[in-house]
Motif scaffolding. Structure first.
Motif, short mmCIF file in Angstrom:
data_model
loop_
_atom_site.label_atom_id
_atom_site.label_comp_id
_atom_site.label_asym_id
_atom_site.label_seq_id
_atom_site.Cartn_x
_atom_site.Cartn_y
_atom_site.Cartn_z
N LYS A 1 0.82 -1.21 0.00
CA LYS A 1 0.00 0.00 0.00
C LYS A 1 0.86 1.26 0.00
O LYS A 1 0.57 2.24 -0.67
N LYS A 2 1.92 1.22 0.81
CA LYS A 2 2.83 2.38 0.87
C LYS A 2 3.57 2.54 -0.45
O LYS A 2 3.76 3.66 -0.94
N SER B 1 15.59 6.81 9.61
CA SER B 1 15.87 8.24 9.81
C SER B 1 16.09 8.65 11.27
O SER B 1 16.89 9.55 11.53
N GLN C 1 13.00 3.38 -6.13
CA GLN C 1 13.01 4.67 -5.42
C GLN C 1 12.06 4.64 -4.22
O GLN C 1 12.39 5.13 -3.14
N SER D 1 14.86 4.64 3.95
CA SER D 1 15.44 5.87 4.52
C SER D 1 14.58 6.40 5.65
O SER D 1 15.09 6.83 6.69
N GLY D 2 13.27 6.37 5.44
CA GLY D 2 12.36 6.85 6.47
C GLY D 2 12.44 6.00 7.73
O GLY D 2 12.45 6.52 8.84
N PHE D 3 12.57 4.70 7.51
CA PHE D 3 12.64 3.76 8.63
C PHE D 3 13.86 4.01 9.51
O PHE D 3 13.79 3.97 10.74
N LEU E 1 2.53 1.61 -3.38
CA LEU E 1 1.58 2.11 -4.37
C LEU E 1 1.40 3.62 -4.23
O LEU E 1 1.38 4.35 -5.21
N TYR E 2 1.27 4.05 -2.99
CA TYR E 2 1.09 5.48 -2.72
C TYR E 2 2.25 6.27 -3.32
O TYR E 2 2.06 7.24 -4.05
N LEU E 3 3.47 5.82 -3.04
CA LEU E 3 4.66 6.54 -3.52
C LEU E 3 4.77 6.45 -5.04
O LEU E 3 5.12 7.43 -5.71
N MET E 4 4.46 5.29 -5.60
CA MET E 4 4.56 5.14 -7.06
C MET E 4 3.49 5.96 -7.76
O MET E 4 3.70 6.46 -8.86
N LEU F 1 7.22 7.87 -8.32
CA LEU F 1 8.48 7.19 -8.02
C LEU F 1 8.46 5.79 -8.63
O LEU F 1 7.40 5.16 -8.70
N ARG G 1 9.70 1.72 -8.46
CA ARG G 1 9.63 0.81 -7.32
C ARG G 1 10.87 0.91 -6.43
O ARG G 1 10.77 0.97 -5.21
N LEU H 1 13.11 5.02 -0.39
CA LEU H 1 12.58 6.11 0.44
C LEU H 1 11.98 5.55 1.74
O LEU H 1 12.19 6.11 2.81
N LEU H 2 11.28 4.42 1.62
CA LEU H 2 10.69 3.82 2.83
C LEU H 2 11.79 3.36 3.79
O LEU H 2 11.66 3.52 5.00
#
Lengths: 247, 447
Positions: free
Chosen positions: B395-396, B420, B409, B416-418, B398-401, B405, B407, B413-414
């Motif tokens: 789901k996340k 951070s 990327q 990196s966020g994790f 899909l949201y970013l794509m 973005l 796949r 990003l997810l």
């Protein structure tokens, strides 16, 4: 601008949309209404090729067959669909996402400036912009974050799925005004999925589509909205009664 | 390919140890220490827990090499080494951020610079071999006191064959604002690297020590078994940041320990990206009242890698506090393990500890384990433990794509966020390098 040709959408074995044939033109605003479970959100998700569903039929964007294009390719072409329930992205801010999405197109400082400017216009707390996207935000803030993303990405087909749900009067007015300024334009197609006619006081639609059981049961002008407000979707045969209003 | 100026043949015995000591012109006590450590090493066995060490053959490694003589200036450093440094952005970094650089190639420090104002304040930042010769009193007072050869197999091996490493001494009340930085790299395969880093921060002093590792040439299995000993005296502060990116054939088996006195603060910031297998659990012995220990750890295990990392917090005095934040990412067939110990001794009344370990699993084939151990021998303490395991949600993605973005990327990003929350604690240039390394890994473009 956008054309759905015999589109059928299934989730596992359940048929959600059946043989939809719809055409959305540039410079027009469409409203899709219908009872819960009528397939409105699935229609929105099928525009961005949500892999949760199985598709048959074709989708065209500016006469180009995009049926086999991926989600990101469709986004890059200029299709935007807001999420009814935007996912929480821990550790990723709106700026982080937009920076990556718009890199090589817009300068970083310019992205930041635009975000700040848009947030100001719709009265969104700057703290919300800096923190994790969609995490611990109110319903209204989540919707504002979706609209800001749409503005930054500047798509040609914009689908707002229940962007007005849970907004107070002021927030609704701010968001609607921004949408109006940015997306009610000759080169853009605006599609609004809603349960509530409030937003339509701000954004007058050109065409109203009524969905039921995965099909468009009626299509007409703004007057349709008044009929629905009065009678609801239940208890009367939409197809028969509304067909008289069709023009 | 680098041609080592001096390299011992593969294998380990008393003769090899004598040769190392002789080549370094060490005092007799150090040779004795080494030989004794070798005896201890021979009496110990490989651990039967943690990572798979069955392929590690101690007799198939060369224990000492000197690639170049000691160089005083940057211009004399060979071109191919500079190229690696350039990719890591070291020269600019040195100009802008750093108070001093010491870069270790194979086993000997070949380049180091220490800014004049630090020397004037009495700060010592040198390689450990020099410290043995130049500061014998200070060195012997602290050396092997926290991690003696008897501690574990790899500490024993390190004590027997050690070479290089950094020695940092911060005098009373001296606060160093800029980080002290050292880059380590192995670029000859099959050469073990066994440095010792010894850091002493006197009362009220403050420093930030940074190290990064990268191994640009891959051959057969290599071993990195370092020992790090840190002494943080009353009201002093030390932060020790590591970005570990050994090549995927290196066993990284490192013992890191700090002794934290009254109201002192010790922070381990540990990023483990590379290596075939890592076992590393930075420890804080909180021996003084109100001492504080902290470990922030990020590990990334790609296919074939096993990152067995964590932290140890030992509360030995009243009102001590500790915090462990560990984040791990497992990809492909990679495996991450969190192994942590929080211990409250009988004297630790009024102390508290907080542990948070989160794991992110990217594929079905990736694996994550958590082994937390809590030992409490006193009442009136507070202990909080939080642990989460999550998968990369479609789901996340899909949201970013749907925002444009692709796949990889979106996955990057997810991730990196994790991580951070830990990246925020690392100086900007290290954080961006770590982020860059992780993004390269997410794209699958590095081995």
């Amino acid at each position: 601008m956008l054309k759905l040709d015999n589109l059928t959408v299934k989730a596992k074995t359940k048929l959600i949309l059946e043989n939809l044939n719809l055409s959305f033109k540039a410079g027009r605003t469409y409203v899709i209404m219908g009872p819960n479970g009528s397939g409105k959100s699935t229609l929105a998700k099928s525009i961005i090729a949500d892999p949760e569903y199985e598709y048959r039929g074709k989708i065209y964007f500016k006469a180009k067959d995009i049926t086999n294009l991926s989600t990101e390719d469709r986004a890059k072409l200029g299709l935007f669909v807001s999420f009814q329930n935007p996912v929480e992205l821990s550790g990723i801010s709106l700026f982080d996402l937009m920076k990556l999405t718009l890199k090589r197109k817009v300068r970083i400082l310019e992205i930041k400036r635009q975000i700040d400017e848009l947030a100001k216009q719709i009265d969104l707390n700057p703290e919300v912009i800096k923190s994790s996207l969609n995490q611990s935000v109110s319903g209204g803030e989540a919707k504002k974050l979706e609209v800001i993303q749409a503005c930054l990405l500047n798509p040609e087909v914009i689908v707002f799925d229940e962007i007005d749900t849970g907004l107070d009067v002021d927030a609704l007015g701010q968001i609607a005004n921004l949408i109006k300024r940015r997306f009610q334009k000759p080169d853009k197609t605006l599609i609004i999925i809603t349960h509530n006619s409030r937003i339509l006081n701000h954004l007058r639609p050109d065409e109203v589509l009524i969905m039921k059981n995965g099909q468009v049961v009626n299509q007409g002008g703004p007057n349709l909205v008044k009929q629905i407000d009065r009678y609801g979707f239940k208890g009367w045969n939409l197809k028969a009664k509304l067909s008289k209003l069709h023009f | 390919m680098t041609d080592p100026a001096y390299q011992l043949p593969r294998g380990l015995n008393r003769d090899v140890i004598r040769k190392i000591s002789k080549h370094k012109k060490e005092p007799d006590w150090m040779l004795e220490f080494r030989l004794n450590a070798y005896k201890i090493f021979q009496s110990k066995h490989k651990p039967n827990w943690g990572v798979d060490l069955s392929r590690l053959d101690f007799n198939d490694l060369s224990y000492y090499s000197v690639a170049f003589g000691k160089k005083a200036t940057w211009s004399e450093i060979p071109k191919e080494i500079k190229l690696v440094y350039e990719k890591l952005g070291i020269p600019e970094a040195e100009q802008k951020f750093l108070a001093g650089v010491s870069t270790q190639l194979e086993s000997q420090v070949i380049y180091e610079s220490l800014k004049f104002d630090l020397e004037r304040q009495g700060v010592i930042f040198t390689d450990t071999d020099t410290a043995v010769q130049k500061y014998p009193g200070l060195f012997r007072k602290y050396f092997a006191k926290l991690v003696p050869p008897t501690d574990n197999l790899f500490a024993a091996l390190n004590s027997a064959v050690w070479s290089g490493g950094s020695f940092v001494y911060v005098p009373k009340g001296v606060q160093i604002k800029r980080p002290l930085q050292a880059y380590f790299l192995i670029n000859l395969a099959r050469i073990g690297q066994f440095e010792i880093t010894l850091i002493i921060v006197e009362e009220g002093g403050m420093a930030h020590y940074l190290e990064g590792c990268t191994a640009p040439i891959y051959r057969r299995d290599s071993l990195h078994a370092a020992v790090v000993e840190v002494f943080v005296h009353n009201r002093a502060r030390l932060r020790y940041t590591t970005v570990q990116n050994w090549s995927k054939n290196v066993y990284n088996l490192t013992t890191k320990r700090a002794r934290v006195e009254e109201e002192a603060v010790m922070e381990w910031v540990d990023g483990n990206i590379g290596s075939l297998a890592t076992m590393k659990y930075p420890a804080c012995l909180l021996v003084g009242k109100r001492a504080h220990g902290e470990t922030l750890s990020v590990s990334f295990a790609d296919s074939g890698q096993h990152q067995d990392t964590g932290a140890k917090m030992v509360h030995l005095a009243k009102k001590t506090t500790s915090r462990i934040i560990a984040k791990s990412v497992s990809k492909g067939t990679g495996r991450s393990s969190y192994r942590g110990l929080v211990k409250f001794g009988p004297q630790a009344a009024g102390s508290s500890a907080f542990v948070s370990c989160d794991a992110l699993i990217l594929n079905e084939t990736a694996r994550s384990d958590t082994y937390p151990i809590m030992k409490v021998s006193t009442k009136r303490i507070t202990l909080k433990h939080e642990a989460t395991v999550e998968k990369l949600e479609e789901k996340k993605l899909l949201y970013l794509m749907s925002r444009g973005l692709n796949r990889s990327q979106a996955e990057g990003l997810l991730v990196s966020g994790f991580i951070s929350p830990v990246l925020k604690e690392i100086p900007l240039e290290y954080a961006s390098e770590l982020n860059r390394l992780i993004n390269l890994k997410m794209e699958g473009s590095v081995g």
